[in-house]
Write an enzyme that holds these catalytic residues in place. Structure first.
Site, mmCIF file in Angstrom:
data_model
loop_
_atom_site.group_PDB
_atom_site.id
_atom_site.type_symbol
_atom_site.label_atom_id
_atom_site.label_comp_id
_atom_site.label_asym_id
_atom_site.label_seq_id
_atom_site.Cartn_x
_atom_site.Cartn_y
_atom_site.Cartn_z
ATOM 1 N N CYS A 55 10.182 42.677 -25.756
ATOM 2 C CA CYS A 55 10.427 41.348 -26.343
ATOM 3 C C CYS A 55 11.090 41.464 -27.716
ATOM 4 O O CYS A 55 10.542 42.058 -28.642
ATOM 5 C CB CYS A 55 9.098 40.594 -26.435
ATOM 6 S SG CYS A 55 9.102 39.194 -27.562
ATOM 7 N N CYS A 58 9.139 39.981 -30.585
ATOM 8 C CA CYS A 58 7.993 40.838 -30.931
ATOM 9 C C CYS A 58 8.449 41.966 -31.851
ATOM 10 O O CYS A 58 7.780 42.305 -32.834
ATOM 11 C CB CYS A 58 7.363 41.430 -29.668
ATOM 12 S SG CYS A 58 6.763 40.209 -28.488
ATOM 13 N N CYS A 186 -6.115 0.705 -52.108
ATOM 14 C CA CYS A 186 -5.068 0.165 -51.228
ATOM 15 C C CYS A 186 -5.587 -0.051 -49.799
ATOM 16 O O CYS A 186 -6.046 0.891 -49.136
ATOM 17 C CB CYS A 186 -3.882 1.125 -51.236
ATOM 18 S SG CYS A 186 -2.731 0.932 -49.865
ATOM 19 N N CYS A 189 -3.692 1.886 -47.134
ATOM 20 C CA CYS A 189 -4.061 3.312 -47.171
ATOM 21 C C CYS A 189 -5.342 3.542 -46.384
ATOM 22 O O CYS A 189 -5.472 4.534 -45.651
ATOM 23 C CB CYS A 189 -4.251 3.784 -48.612
ATOM 24 S SG CYS A 189 -2.787 3.584 -49.663
#
Length: 433
Positions: A55, A58, A186, A189
């Site tokens: 791979c 890899c 808020c 929020c």
């Protein structure tokens, strides 16, 4: 003599495979015989890489992984599993591609998949987050990742940001960030808080979500021109500056946030690896679990030399980069090597190169009828991505058998050597039928 040469070559290959990491690198070699003892029954937190020697990604990870092991020595243990040598562990932990990195934290039976940047720093941060989580679990505390009055936190999923840690955690990291600037009083929020926490949990390992109390850290809010609450800023992957921050323009439900952030994450993922099909394992790595798999069959090396073949491979890699957001698998084989695959996808019979795009979940495929060129393939894949084009069922409605062959060595092909015939034993004066 040829047999001896083959044995020596095999010994060399096996030696090369086992040379990914040495004991001096600090990376523990894990196998089915020692995995339970070393990892599952150990109190330590482990970072484990499942890899295959062939791979490319890899191989690219090796220096960063060695650096990781050195940095985490004495804090987190680092190991590796050669999944190509024995697929037992990769099957046990659902490994579908290479490299796969899993973090075995407090709950060893349920490791965390690491999907962030493949750098020592980024992996170390994820591992240390598991250490912090384990310590907090032992102490029975919730930890310091609360986002204050916004209520946006859920354990370690939403990270509390302040004027002191903002630059270090956000700007100096390679990760993608979404940061909420909020005010405790808020209402919007407060409504966002549970959605933000849920999104953070779903995006864990891909995108980091933070929250900063703009009323307590006004200078940082001013730096990012925050004028209302909540304000959400996006910070791209890699090294960044404050000027790189972008406005978040998605919805405020968890699904909206996850969808928006996932698109940003996918855009940042590396191009897919173009894998040569040389055995069943490589075929599964390329195509297993992918929405679609782009399979190319290239001419025999004697019909298309190394320069010719590399030109085709470069074209495929370029298109893999272009369509990487689709997260398709990309694979290729030499014409005539995987006959069952060619027959099941109805390619190769009209010549090489050829291409088919396969949906192995639905067992349907579509064949490239146009030119095997950058423009021709691009048009074909674009139609596929839009759901256009003719499809046909995979012959036999099952995955084709894959035979084991030698990988291409990157060189031109060599004609077979003809044996000299000793004419002394042949009586040329006789006419025999």
């Amino acid at each position: 003599m040829r047999q001896l040469a083959s044995i020596l070559l095999l010994a060399f290959v096996v030696g090369s495979v086992s040379a990914f990491y040495s004991p001096s690198d600090g990376v523990v070699e894990l196998t089915p015989s020692n995995f339970d003892r070393e990892v599952l029954k150990d109190d330590a937190i482990w970072v484990v890489e499942f890899y295959a020697p062939w791979c490319g990604h890899c191989q690219s990870l090796v220096p960063e992984y060695k650096k990781l092991a050195k940095a985490l020595k004495g804090v987190v243990k680092v190991g590796s599993v050669n999944a190509d040598a024995d697929s037992t562990l990769s099957g046990q932990f659902g490994v579908r591609g290479f490299p796969t990195i899993k973090i075995f934290g407090a709950n060893k039976k349920s490791p965390t998949d690491y999907n962030g940047q493949r750098t020592a720093k980024a992996i170390a941060e994820a591992a240390l987050a598991e250490v912090k989580k384990k310590v907090q679990g032992v102490l029975g505390g919730g930890g310091g990742s609360s986002s204050g009055g916004s209520g946006s936190s859920s354990g370690d999923d939403v990270i509390e940001l302040t004027e002191d840690n903002f630059d270090k955690l956000v700007l100096n990291s390679d990760d993608i960030w979404l940061v909420e600037f909020f005010a405790p009083w808020c209402g919007h929020c407060k409504n966002l808080a549970p959605e933000w926490a849920k999104a953070a949990k779903e995006l864990k390992g891909k995108v980091k979500l933070g929250a900063l109390d703009a009323t307590a850290h006004q200078s940082k809010a001013a730096e990012y021109n925050v004028r209302g609450y909540p304000t959400i800023k996006f910070f791209p992957a890699g090294s960044k500056r404050a000027s790189d921050a972008q406005e978040y323009d998605g919805g405020r439900t968890a699904s909206d946030i996850v969808s928006w952030a996932s698109d940003k994450h996918v855009a940042n993922v590396p191009a897919p690896e173009l894998i040569e099909i040389i055995n069943e394992s490589t075929f599964e790595t390329a195509c297993e679990g992918k929405p679609l798999c782009v399979v190319s069959v290239l001419p025999h090396i004697l019909d298309c030399d190394a320069k010719c073949r590399n030109k085709f491979l470069d074209t495929l890699r370029t298109l893999g980069e272009k369509f990487k957001q689709k997260q398709w698998g990309w694979a290729w084989a030499e014409g005539g090597q995987q006959l069952a695959l060619e027959e099941s996808l109805e390619v190769g019979g009209f010549g090489y190169p050829a291409m088919a795009v396969v949906n192995f979940k639905k067992m349907k495929f579509s064949v490239l009828k146009g030119s095997f060129s950058k423009d021709g393939i691009n048009e074909f894949l674009r139609d596929i991505s839009y759901g256009r084009g003719h499809t046909a069922p995979v012959r036999g409605a099952k995955k084709p058998a894959i035979v084991s062959v030698d990988p291409w060595d990157g060189k031109d092909g060599q004609l077979p050597t003809e044996e000299d015939i000793d004419l002394s034993d042949i009586d040329l004066d006789k006419d025999e039928l």
